[in-house]
Design a protein around this motif. Structure first.
Motif, short mmCIF file in Angstrom:
data_model
loop_
_atom_site.label_atom_id
_atom_site.label_comp_id
_atom_site.label_asym_id
_atom_site.label_seq_id
_atom_site.Cartn_x
_atom_site.Cartn_y
_atom_site.Cartn_z
N SER A 112 82.07 51.44 -2.18
CA SER A 112 83.01 50.88 -3.23
C SER A 112 82.41 50.27 -4.28
N CYS A 113 81.25 50.28 -4.47
CA CYS A 113 80.31 49.82 -5.63
C CYS A 113 80.17 50.62 -6.73
N GLU A 114 80.92 49.90 -7.87
CA GLU A 114 81.22 50.70 -9.06
C GLU A 114 80.08 50.42 -10.18
N ILE A 115 79.40 51.51 -10.88
CA ILE A 115 78.43 51.36 -11.90
C ILE A 115 79.22 51.36 -13.20
N GLN A 116 78.96 50.18 -13.75
CA GLN A 116 79.26 50.12 -15.42
C GLN A 116 78.04 50.48 -16.12
N THR A 117 78.47 51.26 -16.95
CA THR A 117 77.71 51.91 -18.11
C THR A 117 77.89 51.12 -19.23
N CYS A 118 76.82 50.63 -19.85
CA CYS A 118 76.95 49.81 -21.14
C CYS A 118 75.92 50.43 -22.20
N THR A 119 76.38 50.92 -23.23
CA THR A 119 75.58 51.44 -24.35
C THR A 119 75.25 50.48 -25.18
N TRP A 120 75.60 49.37 -25.27
CA TRP A 120 75.42 48.37 -26.44
C TRP A 120 74.25 47.54 -26.08
N SER A 121 73.85 46.76 -27.25
CA SER A 121 72.62 46.02 -27.12
C SER A 121 72.79 45.01 -26.04
N ILE A 122 73.92 44.34 -26.18
CA ILE A 122 74.20 43.12 -25.48
C ILE A 122 75.30 43.45 -24.23
N CYS A 123 74.96 43.31 -23.10
CA CYS A 123 75.69 43.84 -22.02
C CYS A 123 76.20 42.60 -21.14
N GLY A 124 77.19 42.16 -20.68
CA GLY A 124 77.57 41.31 -19.69
C GLY A 124 77.22 41.41 -18.26
N LYS A 125 77.06 40.31 -17.56
CA LYS A 125 76.62 40.40 -16.02
C LYS A 125 77.95 41.17 -15.26
N PRO A 126 77.44 41.94 -14.41
CA PRO A 126 78.55 42.59 -13.59
C PRO A 126 78.99 41.65 -12.53
N ASP A 127 80.33 41.90 -11.97
CA ASP A 127 80.75 41.23 -10.69
C ASP A 127 80.06 41.64 -9.56
N LYS A 128 80.67 41.10 -8.58
CA LYS A 128 79.82 41.41 -7.13
C LYS A 128 80.15 42.86 -6.73
N ASP A 129 81.04 43.47 -7.12
CA ASP A 129 81.38 44.85 -6.76
C ASP A 129 81.03 45.78 -7.65
N SER A 130 79.77 45.44 -8.64
CA SER A 130 79.36 46.58 -9.53
C SER A 130 78.13 46.19 -9.71
N CYS A 131 77.30 47.40 -10.35
CA CYS A 131 76.12 47.21 -10.77
C CYS A 131 76.14 47.67 -12.42
N MET A 132 74.99 47.26 -13.03
CA MET A 132 75.17 47.58 -14.96
C MET A 132 74.01 48.66 -15.00
N TRP A 133 74.59 49.65 -15.50
CA TRP A 133 73.48 50.57 -15.75
C TRP A 133 73.54 50.44 -17.59
N THR A 134 72.42 50.18 -18.06
CA THR A 134 72.25 49.75 -19.67
C THR A 134 71.56 51.27 -20.20
N SER A 135 72.03 51.25 -21.70
CA SER A 135 71.25 52.53 -22.36
C SER A 135 69.69 51.95 -22.41
N GLU A 136 69.42 50.85 -22.32
CA GLU A 136 67.73 50.50 -22.31
C GLU A 136 67.18 51.05 -21.00
N MET A 137 67.88 50.76 -19.83
CA MET A 137 67.59 51.33 -18.56
C MET A 137 67.24 52.65 -18.60
N GLU A 138 68.32 53.27 -19.00
CA GLU A 138 68.30 54.92 -19.13
C GLU A 138 67.01 55.45 -20.07
N MET A 139 67.08 55.00 -20.97
CA MET A 139 65.79 55.49 -22.11
C MET A 139 64.43 55.08 -21.50
N THR A 140 64.21 53.66 -20.73
CA THR A 140 62.91 53.69 -20.17
C THR A 140 62.81 54.34 -18.90
N SER A 141 64.00 54.88 -18.22
CA SER A 141 63.46 55.90 -17.15
C SER A 141 63.29 57.14 -17.70
#
Length: 297
Positions: A209-238
Motif C-alpha cells: 500500500s505504498c503510494e507514489i506521488q508524481t511531482c512535475t514542479w521544480s520544488i516538491c514537498g517531502k512525502p509521508d511515510k506511506d508514499s514515495c516521491m517521483w519527480t520530473s528531475e528523476m524521470e529526466m535523469t533516468s
C-alpha cells in the motif's frame, strides 16, 4: 461575423485533434498496482486493423419460429401517435462481439467501415499480473490499441519484445500511450533481471500500500511515510542515463507493515556490493546510478 465563427470552429477542431490524448505522467508501479491490469512480457508477431462489431449469438433463419423463441418475445403496443400504427417491439437478443479484419484500409471502398482498433498478435513469454500462465500457453493472444495516437493508440514493432502494463476490458487486453510500454531489447541484462524481479514481486509490492506521488514542479514537498516521491528531475535523469524507472520500486521493509515506504533499487545495491567485494574503483555506470539515487527523497 461568419468568418470569425468559422475560424473559432477551426481552432477548436484543431485543438481537439491535437490534445485528444492527454494523460498525467505516472511511475510504472502506479500502473502495475491499478485495478483490471495485466503485466506481461510479449513478442509481437503481427499487426492488423480490425473493426469491432456486435451480432446476435445465434443466426435467425426462415425456419425459426419467432413466437416460440425466448429471446424474441413479440409484444404488440397500440401507439397513439399521428399515424396510429401498431408498433411491434422485440426483446433485444443477447449480443456477442465480432472482429472484422480490414485488409486494405487505404483503398477501402466502403468508407463507413473504418478500423476501430489495431490488433497485435503476440506470443506471451512471461506473465506477472492479470493473466494465468495456463491462459496463454498454446493460445493465440491479441492486444488491442486505438488506430492512431490522437486516440491514445500506440505503435508496436513486429518481431520485437515488450514488457506491457495495460488494462483488461472484459476478455480483451488493451494498451495505449497512457499505459506502460517498455522496449525490452533496449535494456541491458542487469536491468532486465531487476525489472523481472520487481514484476514477479508485484503482488507483495502492491500489498504494501505504498503510494507514489508524481511531482512535475521544480520544488516538491517531502512525502509521508506511506508514499514515495517521483519527480520530473528523476524521470529526466533516468531517461538520459537509459535507466528505466521500472528498476525502482517503492516498498516497505519486509514483515513491517508500519515501516516507512522507501525506494528500493536492487540494480544500485548489486553494483555497490560488487564494488566492495572486488575493490574496484568507481565505474562510470555506478556514477550514473548515483545521479538518480541522490535525487530520491
Amino acid at each position: 461575423m461568419s468568418r470569425i465563427i468559422f475560424e473559432v470552429f477551426a481552432v477548436v477542431c484543431l485543438l481537439k485533434t491535437t490534445f485528444a490524448c492527454m494523460c498525467m505522467p505516472a511511475h510504472s508501479q502506479t500502473h502495475l498496482c491499478g485495478k483490471n491490469v495485466y503485466a506481461s512480457l510479449v513478442k509481437v508477431r503481427s499487426m492488423e486493423y480490425v473493426y469491432l462489431a456486435e451480432k446476435p449469438k445465434y443466426k435467425l433463419t426462415d425456419t425459426n419460429d419467432v413466437s416460440k423463441n425466448d429471446d424474441f418475445k413479440e409484444k404488440s403496443e397500440i401507439s397513439s401517435g399521428l399515424m396510429g400504427n401498431v408498433k411491434k417491439s422485440l426483446k433485444k437478443p443477447e449480443m456477442e462481439r465480432v472482429e472484422v479484419v480490414v485488409k486494405d484500409l487505404d483503398n477501402l471502398s466502403d468508407k463507413h467501415l473504418v478500423a476501430s482498433h489495431i490488433r497485435y498478435r503476440v506470443k506471451v513469454y512471461e506473465t506477472y499480473k492479470g493473466l494465468k500462465p495456463e491462459e496463454t500457453q498454446g493460445k493465440k493472444m491479441y492486444i488491442y490499441t486505438a488506430p492512431d495516437e490522437g486516440m491514445c493508440g500506440i505503435k508496436l514493432n513486429t518481431k520485437e519484445m515488450y514488457l506491457l502494463i495495460g488494462d483488461i476490458d472484459g476478455d480483451r487486453l488493451n494498451i495505449g500511450l497512457c499505459d506502460r510500454v517498455i522496449r525490452w531489447n533496449n535494456l541491458d541484462s542487469k536491468q532486465k533481471r531487476v525489472i523481472r524481479r520487481n514484476m514477479r514481486n508485484a503482488k507483495q509490492t502492491c500489498a504494501s500500500s505504498c503510494e507514489i506521488q508524481t511531482c512535475t514542479w521544480s520544488i516538491c514537498g517531502k512525502p509521508d511515510k506511506d508514499s514515495c516521491m517521483w519527480t520530473s528531475e528523476m524521470e529526466m535523469t533516468s531517461l538520459k542515463l537509459n535507466i528505466h524507472p521500472a528498476n525502482y520500486a517503492c516498498t516497505r521493509e519486509p514483515g513491517k507493515q508500519d515501516a516507512k515506504c522507501t525506494w528500493n533499487n536492487a540494480l544500485t545495491n548489486t553494483k555497490r556490493r560488487r564494488r566492495r567485494r572486488r575493490h574496484h574503483s568507481t565505474s562510470r555506470a555506478e556514477s550514473q546510478l548515483r545521479e538518480i539515487v541522490h535525487l530520491l527523497p
